[in-house]
Design an enzyme around this catalytic site. Structure first.
Site, PDB file in Angstrom:
ATOM      1  CE  LYS A 120      -1.948   1.637   3.605  1.00  0.00           C
ATOM      2  NZ  LYS A 120      -3.073   1.649   4.852  1.00  0.00           N
ATOM      3  CG  ASP A 138      -7.501   3.878   2.654  1.00  0.00           C
ATOM      4  OD1 ASP A 138      -8.234   3.503   1.590  1.00  0.00           O
ATOM      5  OD2 ASP A 138      -7.291   4.845   3.066  1.00  0.00           O
TER       6      ASP A 138
END
Length: 208
Positions: A120, A138
Site C-alpha cells: 500500500k 486502504d
C-alpha cells in the site's frame, strides 16, 4: 457497477475535485515516504501535527538517521505504534543512504524492500510522486469498492486488481485520491452520507 456508471462516477468525482491529492503534508518525496509510513493505523491529521515539528528539524535520511530511534520518538509519540514506526523509519533512512544515494527509489521492488514499506505504501509513492497508475487500497477504498459495487473482493489485493481493471484508464492516475477522499468524508464506515453523495444514483449499496 456497469461500465457506463463507472465512467459517470469518475466524471462526477473529477468535476467536483479536478486536482485531488494526498492530505499528508510534504515538500519532498522523502517526507511523503516517512509520512505514509507513520500514517499506518493513524490519521493524516495526527501525522501532519507530528511532522510539522519533525521536518523543520530533520527532513532528510541523514538528519533523521542522526536522531536515532530515541531521538525520533519524542516527535512522533502522539502517533499510534510510535516505537515500532521509529524503528522502521530509522531503518528506512539507513537503507536509503546505503543503497539509494539517499533518494526515494521509483520501482516497487526497491520500495517494498524498505523497512515499514508494504504494498500500500509503495503504491502511494509510485502514484503520488512518480505518477504511476497504481491503486493504494486502504480501509476506506476497500469499503467503498465493495459497498458501491465498483470493485468487490474479499481481500485488499482482490479489490486493488479489480479497481485497476474497472476504472476507466483516463481516470486511473487520480482515482486513488478521489476514492480515499470520498470514503473518508462521504462514504463513511458507520453512517455513510448517502444524502450528500454525488454518486448516490450510481451506487449499488443496499442500505442507501
Amino acid at each position: 457497477m456497469r461500465p457506463a456508471d463507472r465512467l459517470e462516477m469518475f466524471n462526477r468525482l473529477k468535476a467536483a475535485n479536478p486536482n485531488p491529492t494526498t492530505e499528508l503534508n510534504y515538500t519532498s518525496p522523502f517526507e511523503l515516504l516517512v509520512s505514509v509510513v507513520l500514517s499506518a493505523q493513524a490519521t493524516d491529521v495526527g501525522v501532519n501535527k507530528a511532522t510539522a515539528q519533525l521536518y523543520p528539524i530533520a527532513n532528510t535520511p541523514e538528519a533523521i538517521f542522526a536522531l536515532g530511534e530515541e531521538g525520533l520518538i519524542p516527535y512522533i509519540n502522539t502517533i499510534g505504534l510510535f516505537r515500532n514506526k521509529a524503528k522502521h523509519v530509522i531503518g528506512l533512512c539507513a537503507m536509503l543512504i546505503e543503497k539509494h544515494n539517499s533518494q526515494v527509489p521509483s520501482d516497487r521492488t526497491s520500495l517494498e524492500a524498505l523497512p515499514g514499506v508494504g504494498r500500500k505504501t509503495a503504491n502511494v509513492i509510485l502514484n503520488t510522486i512518480f505518477k504511476q497508475p497504481t491503486m493504494a487500497v486502504d480501509t476506506h477504498i476497500f469499503r467503498l469498492g465493495n459497498r458501491t459495487g465498483l470493485a468487490t473482493g474479499k481481500t485488499v489485493l482482490d479489490v486493488e486488481q479489480k479497481l485497476l481493471k474497472n476504472i476507466p484508464k483516463e481516470f486511473l492516475l487520480d482515482a486513488h485520491h478521489w476514492l480515499i477522499l470520498h470514503g473518508r468524508y462521504v462514504c463513511q464506515a458507520r453512517k455513510p452520507k448517502c444524502n450528500e453523495c454525488i454518486i448516490n444514483d450510481l451506487c449499488e449499496y443496499s442500505g442507501k
